[in-house]
Design an enzyme around this catalytic site. Structure first.
Site, PDB file in Angstrom:
ATOM      1  CE  LYS A 274      -7.837  -3.098   6.085  1.00  0.00           C
ATOM      2  NZ  LYS A 274      -7.643  -4.298   5.276  1.00  0.00           N
TER       3      LYS A 274
ATOM      4  CD1 TRP B 133      -1.695  -2.253   2.223  1.00  0.00           C
ATOM      5  CD2 TRP B 133      -2.570  -1.856   0.210  1.00  0.00           C
ATOM      6  NE1 TRP B 133      -2.483  -3.334   1.886  1.00  0.00           N
ATOM      7  CE2 TRP B 133      -3.025  -3.122   0.663  1.00  0.00           C
ATOM      8  CE3 TRP B 133      -2.984  -1.393  -1.039  1.00  0.00           C
ATOM      9  CZ2 TRP B 133      -3.873  -3.913  -0.099  1.00  0.00           C
ATOM     10  CZ3 TRP B 133      -3.824  -2.193  -1.801  1.00  0.00           C
ATOM     11  CH2 TRP B 133      -4.264  -3.432  -1.325  1.00  0.00           C
TER      12      TRP B 133
ATOM     13  CG  ASP C  95      -3.008   4.133   4.425  1.00  0.00           C
ATOM     14  OD1 ASP C  95      -3.980   3.941   5.184  1.00  0.00           O
ATOM     15  OD2 ASP C  95      -2.802   3.453   3.398  1.00  0.00           O
TER      16      ASP C  95
END
Length: 356
Positions: A190, A99, A166
């Protein structure tokens, strides 16, 4: 059979969130309408988004000057929105996994990118340290938790520039010092809500300092001005996020969430370290994620990995297969996962090892 959900995302949600969301799908706020069909302009839904934003600020102790936004597009959309709004000339990035590298790729479309540290050559099995960030960059970007590789940064960086993070997979697992940040963003699937909404916490006075024209939908100022209502927001995930935030407050807030997460991680890592069959993949214990525990079988037992996954399914344990790019196992210990489930997994590991 009770299920023990270790999926990395979409992932486990609290029973509180699921039940209240299910109720609202049938009848939202006594309107006689489903939350799936109610107008996002209604006073009932406005109350939802207002309370959700207020709880984010309360639970994370967000200081004045920051705005809470509820946007679509997932964290991946933020990979371009961040440089669109913040990258005037040059940005620094830490490359700690898939990511992070995707965010780097997008940022290069908008300006110069300097990768100040990377663990790619070691399969992203550690967090780079001792790197230097130039003082002249517009911002430093990092991914706090790396779901695929099981590494995590749990300390807010203190750097000579502003920071953007992030935090998709570990937000609400520790306190955050917002002092040095321009923005924090998190995909919801999440520790917050079902997929479909992205939480962005942005420092308002950091905006408006790039010369390029920004498309309306990609300009954070658009969404600040309209209270995340410029277009129809993802109503259902925002409602679910509110339920999760209420649940977090009832539990005791961010310090209690962190205590629980550390306890669960300690139990599982302890079992891995004590095992002769299983071994962790992160090279430095200080870099171990408390959200995503990645491990493999030692070489002499490697051929039993598929058998262990089937063994776990027989005990209601699901979602422990490692990401397809790295293999092995991954147990995600998000906030909604009870300690009981971790203990069931540990018992399964020990029983499987004792029979082989």
């Amino acid at each position: 059979m009770k299920k023990h959900n270790f999926y990395a995302g979409p992932s486990i949600l609290s029973e509180y969130t699921i039940q209240n969301t299910a109720d609202a799908i049938l009848n939202f706020a006594d309107t006689g309408l489903s939350v799936l069909e109610v107008s996002h302009r209604s006073k009932e839904f406005q109350a939802v988004i207002d309370e959700a934003s207020a709880l984010v600020k309360e639970i994370l102790d967000v200081p004045a000057g920051f705005e809470v936004l509820w946007l679509g597009g997932g964290a991946s959309m933020q990979f371009c929105m961040i440089p669109y709004n913040f990258l005037a000339r040059k940005a620094a990035f830490l490359d700690t996994g898939t990511w992070a590298s995707n965010a780097i790729k997008e940022a290069r479309l908008f300006g110069e990118v300097e990768v100040v540290g990377s663990s790619k050559e070691a399969g992203y099995t550690y967090i780079p340290k001792g790197f230097e960030v130039p003082a002249d960059v517009d911002y430093f970007h990092y991914t706090s938790n790396n779901t695929i590789y099981g590494t995590e940064t749990r300390v807010d960086p203190k750097l000579p520039c502003r920071v953007i993070a992030d935090m998709s997979s570990d937000i609400f697992s520790r306190p955050i010092d917002f002092t040095g940040y321009d923005a924090i963003y998190a995909g919801a699937q999440k520790n917050l809500a079902p997929a479909g909404v992205t939480l962005v916490i942005v420092r308002e006075d950091a905006l408006g300092h790039v010369d390029r024209p920004i498309p309306t939908m990609l300009d954070y100022r658009t969404h600040i001005k309209k209270g995340s209502m410029f277009n129809t927001p993802p109503v259902l995930p925002i409602f679910s996020a509110l339920q999760t935030l209420r649940y977090y407050k009832q539990l005791g807030g961010i310090k209690e969430l962190e205590r629980r997460d550390l306890e669960k991680a300690a139990v599982l890592y302890g079992a891995i370290d004590d095992s002769k069959m299983f071994t962790g993949t992160v090279t430095d214990p200080a870099d171990r994620s408390i959200m995503n525990v990645c491990f493999v079988m030692t070489p002499e037992y490697k051929e039993l990995e598929a058998d262990f996954i089937e063994f776990c399914k027989g005990r209601g344990i699901v979602g422990i297969k490692g990401h397809r790019s790295v293999g092995g196992f991954r147990a995600s210990l998000y906030n909604a996962l009870p300690l009981e489930s971790v203990k069931v997994l540990v018992e399964a590991m020990r029983d499987f090892e004792s029979t082989h």
